[in-house]
Design a protein around this motif. Structure first.
Motif, PDB file in Angstrom:
ATOM      1  N   LEU A 106      -4.023   0.927  -4.744  1.00 24.67           N
ATOM      2  CA  LEU A 106      -4.570   2.171  -4.200  1.00 24.67           C
ATOM      3  C   LEU A 106      -5.920   1.983  -3.525  1.00 24.67           C
ATOM      4  CD1 LEU A 106      -3.640   4.741  -6.992  1.00 24.67           C
ATOM      5  CD2 LEU A 106      -2.906   4.840  -4.596  1.00 24.67           C
ATOM      6  N   GLU A 107      -6.488   0.800  -3.580  1.00 23.67           N
ATOM      7  CA  GLU A 107      -7.772   0.575  -2.923  1.00 23.67           C
ATOM      8  C   GLU A 107      -7.621   0.765  -1.410  1.00 23.67           C
ATOM      9  OE1 GLU A 107      -9.071  -3.280  -4.101  1.00 23.67           O
ATOM     10  OE2 GLU A 107      -9.406  -2.710  -6.199  1.00 23.67           O
ATOM     11  N   GLY A 108      -8.243   1.795  -0.891  1.00 21.53           N
ATOM     12  CA  GLY A 108      -8.149   2.100   0.532  1.00 21.53           C
ATOM     13  C   GLY A 108      -6.872   2.807   0.938  1.00 21.53           C
ATOM     14  N   GLU A 109      -6.015   3.150  -0.021  1.00 23.21           N
ATOM     15  CA  GLU A 109      -4.751   3.841   0.267  1.00 23.21           C
ATOM     16  C   GLU A 109      -4.647   5.097  -0.589  1.00 23.21           C
ATOM     17  OE1 GLU A 109      -2.722   3.112   2.596  1.00 23.21           O
ATOM     18  OE2 GLU A 109      -3.189   1.032   3.118  1.00 23.21           O
ATOM     19  N   ARG A 110      -3.688   5.960  -0.239  1.00 24.21           N
ATOM     20  CA  ARG A 110      -3.500   7.206  -1.000  1.00 24.21           C
ATOM     21  C   ARG A 110      -2.213   7.244  -1.807  1.00 24.21           C
ATOM     22  NH1 ARG A 110      -3.915  11.922   3.194  1.00 24.21           N
ATOM     23  NH2 ARG A 110      -2.881  10.418   4.574  1.00 24.21           N
ATOM     24  N   PHE A 111      -1.322   6.266  -1.590  1.00 24.11           N
ATOM     25  CA  PHE A 111       0.024   6.296  -2.172  1.00 24.11           C
ATOM     26  C   PHE A 111       0.408   4.855  -2.455  1.00 24.11           C
ATOM     27  CE2 PHE A 111       4.730   7.205  -0.882  1.00 24.11           C
ATOM     28  CZ  PHE A 111       5.097   7.440  -2.192  1.00 24.11           C
ATOM     29  N   ALA A 112       0.906   4.568  -3.664  1.00 24.77           N
ATOM     30  CA  ALA A 112       1.230   3.186  -4.025  1.00 24.77           C
ATOM     31  C   ALA A 112       2.386   3.157  -5.007  1.00 24.77           C
ATOM     32  CB  ALA A 112       0.015   2.491  -4.635  1.00 24.77           C
ATOM     33  N   ALA A 113       3.037   1.985  -5.089  1.00 22.96           N
ATOM     34  CA  ALA A 113       4.158   1.819  -6.016  1.00 22.96           C
ATOM     35  C   ALA A 113       4.291   0.353  -6.387  1.00 22.96           C
ATOM     36  CB  ALA A 113       5.460   2.316  -5.379  1.00 22.96           C
ATOM     37  N   THR A 114       4.874   0.112  -7.552  1.00 26.44           N
ATOM     38  CA  THR A 114       5.116  -1.247  -8.030  1.00 26.44           C
ATOM     39  C   THR A 114       6.616  -1.502  -8.135  1.00 26.44           C
ATOM     40  OG1 THR A 114       5.282  -0.747 -10.395  1.00 26.44           O
ATOM     41  CG2 THR A 114       3.058  -0.981  -9.474  1.00 26.44           C
ATOM     42  N   GLY A 115       6.963  -2.733  -8.476  1.00 29.93           N
ATOM     43  CA  GLY A 115       8.349  -3.076  -8.730  1.00 29.93           C
ATOM     44  C   GLY A 115       8.782  -2.650 -10.129  1.00 29.93           C
ATOM     45  N   PRO A 131      11.522  -8.259  -3.759  1.00 34.25           N
ATOM     46  CA  PRO A 131      10.385  -7.857  -2.918  1.00 34.25           C
ATOM     47  C   PRO A 131      10.799  -7.189  -1.606  1.00 34.25           C
ATOM     48  CG  PRO A 131       9.992 -10.025  -3.843  1.00 34.25           C
ATOM     49  CD  PRO A 131      11.406  -9.666  -4.199  1.00 34.25           C
ATOM     50  N   LEU A 132      11.920  -7.614  -1.009  1.00 35.44           N
ATOM     51  CA  LEU A 132      12.325  -7.013   0.258  1.00 35.44           C
ATOM     52  C   LEU A 132      12.544  -5.508   0.107  1.00 35.44           C
ATOM     53  CD1 LEU A 132      13.110  -7.629   3.265  1.00 35.44           C
ATOM     54  CD2 LEU A 132      15.482  -7.678   2.470  1.00 35.44           C
ATOM     55  N   THR A 133      13.081  -5.092  -1.047  1.00 31.24           N
ATOM     56  CA  THR A 133      13.362  -3.666  -1.260  1.00 31.24           C
ATOM     57  C   THR A 133      12.097  -2.868  -1.544  1.00 31.24           C
ATOM     58  OG1 THR A 133      13.741  -3.874  -3.648  1.00 31.24           O
ATOM     59  CG2 THR A 133      15.629  -4.259  -2.181  1.00 31.24           C
ATOM     60  N   LEU A 134      10.961  -3.546  -1.690  1.00 29.89           N
ATOM     61  CA  LEU A 134       9.687  -2.872  -1.873  1.00 29.89           C
ATOM     62  C   LEU A 134       8.852  -2.847  -0.601  1.00 29.89           C
ATOM     63  CD1 LEU A 134       8.820  -4.304  -5.386  1.00 29.89           C
ATOM     64  CD2 LEU A 134       9.370  -1.920  -4.864  1.00 29.89           C
ATOM     65  N   CYS A 135       9.387  -3.422   0.478  1.00 29.48           N
ATOM     66  CA  CYS A 135       8.727  -3.248   1.775  1.00 29.48           C
ATOM     67  C   CYS A 135       8.747  -1.762   2.120  1.00 29.48           C
ATOM     68  CB  CYS A 135       9.444  -4.039   2.861  1.00 29.48           C
ATOM     69  SG  CYS A 135       9.278  -5.832   2.708  1.00 29.48           S
ATOM     70  N   TRP A 136       7.705  -1.302   2.798  1.00 26.43           N
ATOM     71  CA  TRP A 136       7.630   0.130   3.116  1.00 26.43           C
ATOM     72  C   TRP A 136       7.390   0.330   4.604  1.00 26.43           C
ATOM     73  CZ3 TRP A 136       4.727   3.838   5.399  1.00 26.43           C
ATOM     74  CH2 TRP A 136       5.085   5.175   5.122  1.00 26.43           C
ATOM     75  N   HIS A 137       8.081   1.342   5.121  1.00 25.24           N
ATOM     76  CA  HIS A 137       7.945   1.772   6.516  1.00 25.24           C
ATOM     77  C   HIS A 137       8.500   3.190   6.558  1.00 25.24           C
ATOM     78  CE1 HIS A 137       8.895   2.111  10.828  1.00 25.24           C
ATOM     79  NE2 HIS A 137       8.051   1.110  11.020  1.00 25.24           N
ATOM     80  N   VAL A 186       1.342   9.667   5.544  1.00 21.87           N
ATOM     81  CA  VAL A 186       0.810   8.903   4.417  1.00 21.87           C
ATOM     82  C   VAL A 186       1.552   7.572   4.312  1.00 21.87           C
ATOM     83  CG1 VAL A 186       0.442   8.855   1.921  1.00 21.87           C
ATOM     84  CG2 VAL A 186       0.195  11.018   3.189  1.00 21.87           C
ATOM     85  N   ARG A 187       0.815   6.486   4.294  1.00 24.49           N
ATOM     86  CA  ARG A 187       1.379   5.150   4.157  1.00 24.49           C
ATOM     87  C   ARG A 187       1.423   4.767   2.687  1.00 24.49           C
ATOM     88  NH1 ARG A 187      -0.486  -0.875   5.994  1.00 24.49           N
ATOM     89  NH2 ARG A 187      -1.814  -0.740   4.160  1.00 24.49           N
TER      90      ARG A 187
END
Length: 343
Positions: A106-115, A131-137, A186-187
């Motif tokens: 969350l450092e510098g971001e507003r939205f985050a997730a883990t595996g 890890p590929l399924t945790l890529c975000w776009h 939101v990224r």
């Protein structure tokens, strides 16, 4: 306070102890845990109250019956005092470093997730998120829920800024919220580390999600023609061709995503060879082959035609239409195969 943890619960009983204890064991100690009981009547509240008496960071909030976790989560948001919000379902657990990993993401971001590691009721490991399924776009978020609530955190006030948690008869209220965040610009930053232990069990809400919407592949004047087309598309002799088409489409799509800002999970060294290997594994694991091709394909009668439809489990018709539009753009080889079969 760094984190407010919101845990909606209903009649979890003594089993909720493991969930609470996984929060108490966090290496990052600056948190509060809000357990929002949806009018539990089986002793769950007594278990939570016992933990609350022993640790002032734990609060029991009892509410009237909603029959759905969105209401209790919104109540938790209104009561939260932390800088960030993390969610924890009452049948999941966290590894001790979960909140610390989220804090870094969350450092510098507003939205985050883990595996996550997904287990059955016996504790046997069924799946660890690649890890590929945790890529975000934004396009990946449109096409897939990607994360369960127990994997996610966001800055305080963010969920409310897009309307909070909504109730849906189809489930998938988490996907609905993540998509609204994405649509608001939101990224999401993700971490490859699997810090969540998620229960996968036939008794959970996740296992009861229904496909209420879909997008049309082809139209026919009557049921007989639609059934013939359905059988042709389901012919398992086309498995190799279907896998080849899927791989071509995935490779082309991910190349587009990389060029337009694909978010790579923290901790994943995603060089060209690693991404290539991950894509090949994704294709190998796709639901193609076995007893049938395209298991989400269905025959759906309409007012003036009969359609072949790819069913979609999502909350709104508008969302399903957007998925259909994107699929028509990125499934070029697969749709060419459909056209060839149906011609």
């Amino acid at each position: 306070m760094k984190f407010s943890v919101i845990c909606p619960t209903y009649n979890r009983g003594p089993a909720i102890a493991a969930t609470i204890e996984s929060v108490a064991a966090q290496s990052l100690r600056d948190w509060e845990l809000l357990v929002v009981s949806d009018a539990s009547d089986d002793g769950t509240d007594d278990v939570v109250a016992g933990y609350a008496r022993a640790d002032g960071r734990i609060r029991l909030i009892r509410t009237h019956r909603h029959g759905h976790p969105s209401g209790p989560r919104n109540i938790g948001l209104a009561e939260a005092r932390g800088e960030n919000i993390a969610y924890l379902d009452h049948d999941d657990r966290w590894a001790p470093g979960h909140l610390a990993v989220l804090a870094r993401a969350l450092e510098g971001e507003r939205f985050a997730a883990t595996g996550a590691t997904r287990v059955n009721a016996a504790g046997e490991v069924l799946h660890v998120t690649p890890p590929l399924t945790l890529c975000w776009h934004p396009e990946l978020q449109l096409m897939n829920a990607i994360f369960q609530p127990s994997q996610v955190a966001h800055v305080a006030g963010l969920a409310e800024s897009v309307g909070g948690w909504r109730t849906s008869g189809t489930g998938l209220e988490d996907w609905d919220l993540w998509l609204r965040l994405s649509d608001a610009g939101v990224r999401c930053r993700t971490a490859a580390e699997a810090t969540v232990i998620e229960l996968v069990d036939p008794s959970t809400r996740q296992s009861a999600v229904t496909a209420a919407h879909g997008w049309e592949v082809a139209r026919f004047p009557d049921g007989r023609a639609a059934r013939a087309a359905y059988r042709a598309l389901k012919d398992t002799r086309r498995v190799d061709a279907a896998r080849s088409a899927l791989e071509k489409d995935l490779r082309a799509w991910y190349a587009e995503l990389v060029a337009s800002g694909l978010v790579i999970p923290l901790g994943w060294r995603a060089d060209a060879d690693e991404v290539d290997r991950a894509l090949r594994e994704t294709v190998a694991a796709a639901p193609i082959g076995g007893h049938e091709l395209w298991p989400d394909l269905a025959i759906v009668p309409r007012a003036d035609h009969v359609a072949l439809v790819h069913l979609i489990s999502c909350v709104t018709r508008e969302h399903a239409d957007r998925i259909g539009t994107l699929n028509r753009r990125i499934m070029r080889h697969q749709l060419a195969m459909y056209a060839d079969v149906l011609s």
